[in-house]
Write an enzyme that holds these catalytic residues in place. Structure first.
Site, short mmCIF file in Angstrom:
data_model
loop_
_atom_site.label_atom_id
_atom_site.label_comp_id
_atom_site.label_asym_id
_atom_site.label_seq_id
_atom_site.Cartn_x
_atom_site.Cartn_y
_atom_site.Cartn_z
N THR A 48 0.82 -1.22 0.00
CA THR A 48 0.00 0.00 0.00
C THR A 48 0.86 1.27 0.00
OG1 THR A 48 -1.58 -1.27 1.29
CG2 THR A 48 -1.92 1.11 1.23
N GLU A 49 0.35 2.29 -0.68
CA GLU A 49 1.01 3.60 -0.73
C GLU A 49 -0.02 4.66 -0.37
OE1 GLU A 49 2.64 3.79 -4.70
OE2 GLU A 49 4.13 2.23 -4.22
N PRO A 50 0.44 5.89 -0.10
CA PRO A 50 -0.55 6.92 0.26
C PRO A 50 -1.65 7.06 -0.80
CG PRO A 50 1.66 7.70 0.72
CD PRO A 50 1.82 6.38 0.03
N SER B 206 -6.40 -0.22 -3.02
CA SER B 206 -6.99 -1.39 -3.67
C SER B 206 -6.44 -1.61 -5.08
CB SER B 206 -8.51 -1.21 -3.75
OG SER B 206 -9.02 -1.00 -2.46
N TRP C 50 0.95 2.29 5.67
CA TRP C 50 0.35 1.18 6.41
C TRP C 50 1.19 -0.08 6.42
CZ3 TRP C 50 -3.00 2.53 9.75
CH2 TRP C 50 -3.92 3.54 9.49
N ARG D 215 -23.45 -11.41 35.69
CA ARG D 215 -24.13 -10.11 35.82
C ARG D 215 -25.60 -10.33 36.18
NH1 ARG D 215 -23.70 -4.70 36.72
NH2 ARG D 215 -25.27 -3.54 35.53
N GLU E 124 -5.64 -6.75 3.58
CA GLU E 124 -5.57 -7.90 2.64
C GLU E 124 -6.74 -7.92 1.67
OE1 GLU E 124 -5.29 -10.88 5.53
OE2 GLU E 124 -3.15 -10.60 5.80
C1 FAD Z 1 -4.07 -1.25 10.49
C2 FAD Z 1 -3.75 -1.49 9.06
C3 FAD Z 1 -2.68 -2.31 8.73
C4 FAD Z 1 -2.34 -2.51 7.40
N1 FAD Z 1 -1.22 -3.27 7.10
C5 FAD Z 1 -0.77 -3.30 5.84
C6 FAD Z 1 0.49 -3.91 5.53
O1 FAD Z 1 1.17 -4.47 6.41
N2 FAD Z 1 0.95 -3.84 4.25
C7 FAD Z 1 0.24 -3.23 3.26
O2 FAD Z 1 0.71 -3.19 2.13
N3 FAD Z 1 -0.97 -2.65 3.51
C8 FAD Z 1 -1.48 -2.66 4.77
N4 FAD Z 1 -2.68 -2.05 5.05
C9 FAD Z 1 -3.38 -1.35 3.99
C10 FAD Z 1 -4.65 -2.05 3.54
O3 FAD Z 1 -4.34 -3.24 2.87
C11 FAD Z 1 -5.41 -1.04 2.68
O4 FAD Z 1 -5.91 -0.04 3.56
C12 FAD Z 1 -6.52 -1.67 1.89
O5 FAD Z 1 -5.99 -2.51 0.90
C13 FAD Z 1 -7.43 -0.65 1.21
O6 FAD Z 1 -6.71 0.34 0.55
P1 FAD Z 1 -7.04 1.88 0.85
O7 FAD Z 1 -7.01 2.08 2.30
O8 FAD Z 1 -6.16 2.72 0.02
O9 FAD Z 1 -8.55 2.05 0.38
P2 FAD Z 1 -9.08 2.40 -1.08
O10 FAD Z 1 -8.44 1.54 -2.10
O11 FAD Z 1 -8.99 3.88 -1.29
O12 FAD Z 1 -10.59 1.97 -0.97
C14 FAD Z 1 -11.52 2.68 -0.15
C15 FAD Z 1 -12.92 2.24 -0.54
O13 FAD Z 1 -13.19 2.68 -1.87
C16 FAD Z 1 -14.06 1.79 -2.53
N5 FAD Z 1 -13.42 1.38 -3.79
C17 FAD Z 1 -12.12 1.50 -4.17
N6 FAD Z 1 -11.95 1.03 -5.42
C18 FAD Z 1 -13.16 0.60 -5.85
C19 FAD Z 1 -13.64 -0.01 -7.04
N7 FAD Z 1 -12.85 -0.29 -8.08
N8 FAD Z 1 -14.94 -0.33 -7.11
C20 FAD Z 1 -15.78 -0.10 -6.07
N9 FAD Z 1 -15.38 0.46 -4.92
C21 FAD Z 1 -14.10 0.82 -4.81
C22 FAD Z 1 -14.29 0.61 -1.58
O14 FAD Z 1 -15.49 0.79 -0.89
C23 FAD Z 1 -13.14 0.72 -0.61
O15 FAD Z 1 -13.49 0.16 0.65
C24 FAD Z 1 -3.09 -1.90 6.38
C25 FAD Z 1 -4.20 -1.11 6.71
C26 FAD Z 1 -4.53 -0.90 8.02
C27 FAD Z 1 -5.69 -0.01 8.36
#
Ligand code: FAD
Length: 524
Positions: free
Chosen positions: A251-253, A257, A281, A408, A504
């Protein structure tokens, strides 16, 4: 035919008709994004049908529980499909025999009885195992009670890192090598042993123990899928022994997904590669000795331009860190504060010309551009492991809640004497048994053809994580106001469970693009 099989036949047939109609609508998945809600609904219904099939095959010792869970899941499928049935031209509903069996299975008296039995047993649920696996479960439970439970609350409340002793003791006991082949220093006990271990550790604490095996699992499976022989020999024994701990950085900023859009770059240099870019993350990145990092190499856009690296770094134990290499490369990390899942610490990372030797490009020359596929192979293992984490957390919630409602007293009685409390607890138990059925089935399937079993592992993750969220929240409600107090572990379970459907593959994407896509494909 017994009631379980009657319901199974009807529910599986309905889900199959829904999948067939959705395939036609989406042209075998090619037009998946034009029908996202349809695919999401159908994928979830198919997952529920798969859980029903696994429950129908569950051991006799859990037959009553399985029967209740089957009936509830079967009742849910037509509701889930209702909004999309017109688009699919799908007739919902079951034949008379199945409808009668479902009505009998969801009768409040059944769940009240299950709830009462759970109170009696203080939430301890039996799932019969063979001798070796039963021994694994007993030993891990003893370890977790001794080494993890006493620290779990403190780590959560003070946002501390997993204690080093937990890692070293787990390493000594071989917990990091359970599913790694013997030829590479593992124990080759199989995925079910790994899941049972994960469950017991997660029952003690999701963050302070249960999640430690996830990262070695992901990296080990990626190496087994595409590492060179020399890389397997070099890294797998060290992962199996716990000598090195890994983090996973995809994952990147600005890239979550849409993994194929990863932008962090690796540029070739003398004897290796220079990594530059931002990551987000990255769990456990501070303490980890290596980061499995997905980076863009060359100019090929999309997934085919991605390559997997094993990046060395020094260990850091705090919430932020900075490292410099002799050649001038820098790596900084800062943990994002989170309401739960404390103990692991998840970092934003900045790489600037951070050197990685050629030998640590997974798959060598042939691995260039294969990173996406290898990462996905790793994620299949990670998802299975997360199914186990979710079951362990839900188990903890059931036990704490059963104990609480037995003690309780309100209106002159233990609250566990009330029918509604028993019903809710009965639901918690039946949901948990359902999560366990699909997770164990996925573990067994992953011991065979991993590639073929990957969609099942995704279903197990999807379903079990929802169950963990639901069961912990129901447990919190049954604790009343005290469920919101930090001094009761149920409040930690609720906070921890929330993260499970996020990583994941965040739930909507996992349902749509992993489970849904595999079902829509003609080979699905
Ligand atoms: C505590 C924590 C630990 C983590 N650990 C790791 C780690 O160790 N390594 C790592 O690489 N990552 C890690 N992650 C990252 C995690 O895998 C990502 O947050 C996740 O994959 C979702 O990416 P995003 O947060 O950018 O959400 P986004 O990709 O921005 O998605 C947000 C929402 O947008 C909607 N959406 C996005 N695309 C579509 C589409 N094509 N169609 C329909 N709806 C869509 C969905 O509703 C989705 O829920 C971690 C995250 C957390 C919170």
């Amino acid at each position: 035919m017994d009631a379980r099989r009657t319901i199974e036949a009807a529910a599986v047939a309905l889900a199959e008709r829904a999948v067939a109609a959705a395939r036609q609508l989406t042209q075998d998945g090619q037009a998946l994004d034009d029908h996202q809600v349809v695919v999401e609904r159908v994928a979830y219904a198919a997952t529920e049908a798969r859980v029903i099939a696994d429950l129908a095959a569950a051991p006799d010792e859990v037959a009553e529980l399985a029967g209740a869970a089957i009936a509830e899941l079967a009742a849910s499928i037509p509701h889930r499909l209702a909004p999309v049935a017109p688009a699919l031209g799908l007739a919902l509903g079951y034949d008379a025999a199945a409808s009668a069996a479902i009505a009998e299975g969801v009768a409040p008296a059944v769940l009240e009885r299950i709830g009462a039995a759970a109170i009696e047993a203080r939430g301890r649920l039996a799932w019969p195992l063979d001798e070796t696996l039963a021994e694994v479960r007993t030993n891990v439970r003893a370890f977790a009670e001794r080494e993890v439970v006493p620290h779990a609350e403190h780590i959560h409340r003070h946002d501390e890192l997993v204690p080093e002793r937990v890692i070293s003791e787990m390493a000594k006991l071989g917990y990091f090598g359970l599913s790694i082949p013997e030829a590479y220093g593992g124990h080759e006990l199989g995925n079910l042993a790994m899941i049972l271990t994960t469950e017991e550790l997660s029952r003690a604490s999701l963050a302070a123990a249960g999640s430690l095996i996830t990262r070695p699992e992901i990296l080990a499976k990626a190496l087994l899928a595409g590492g060179s022989e020399a890389q397997k020999q070099a890294w797998l024994p060290r992962l199996a022994s716990g000598e090195i701990m890994a983090a996973i950085s995809v994952t990147e900023p600005n890239t979550g997904s849409d993994v194929a859009a990863v932008a962090c770059r690796a540029e070739p240099t003398d004897g290796g590669w220079l990594i530059s870019g931002q990551k987000a993350w990255c769990t456990f990145a501070g303490r980890a000795d290596v980061i499995a990092l997905l980076a863009r190499t060359g100019d090929t856009p999309g997934a085919k331009g991605l390559t997997l690296f094993i990046v060395d770094k020094p260990r850091f134990l705090g919430h932020d860190f900075a490292a410099t290499q002799p050649g001038g490369g820098t790596l900084t990390g800062k943990a994002d504060r989170t309401p739960g899942y404390r103990g692991m610490h998840s970092f934003g990372l900045a790489f600037d010309r951070w050197f990685v030797p050629d030998a640590q490009l997974v798959g060598g020359e042939a691995g260039i551009g294969r990173g996406f596929a290898l990462q996905m192979a790793g994620f299949a293992a990670g998802r299975l492991q997360t199914g186990g984490r979710a079951c362990g957390l839900a188990q903890a919630a059931v036990e704490q809640t059963a104990q609480y409602v037995a003690e309780r007293v309100q209106f002159g009685k233990p609250i566990g004497a009330f029918g509604l409390t028993r019903y809710h607890l009965g639901r918690m138990v039946s949901r948990l048994i359902a999560a366990r059925a699909i997770t164990y089935a996925a573990a067994t399937a992953m011991d065979g053809d991993e590639r073929a079993a990957a969609p099942l592992a995704a279903m197990a993750k999807l379903f079990a994580c929802d169950v963990a969220v639901e069961v912990t929240q129901l447990g919190q409600l049954l604790h009343g106001g005290w469920g919101y107090a930090e001094e009761y572990p149920i409040s930690r379970y609720v906070a921890d469970a929330q993260v499970l459907p996020i990583f994941e593959g965040v739930k909507p994407i996992l349902t749509l693009k992993v489970v849904g896509r595999s079902l829509m494909s003609p080979r699905g």
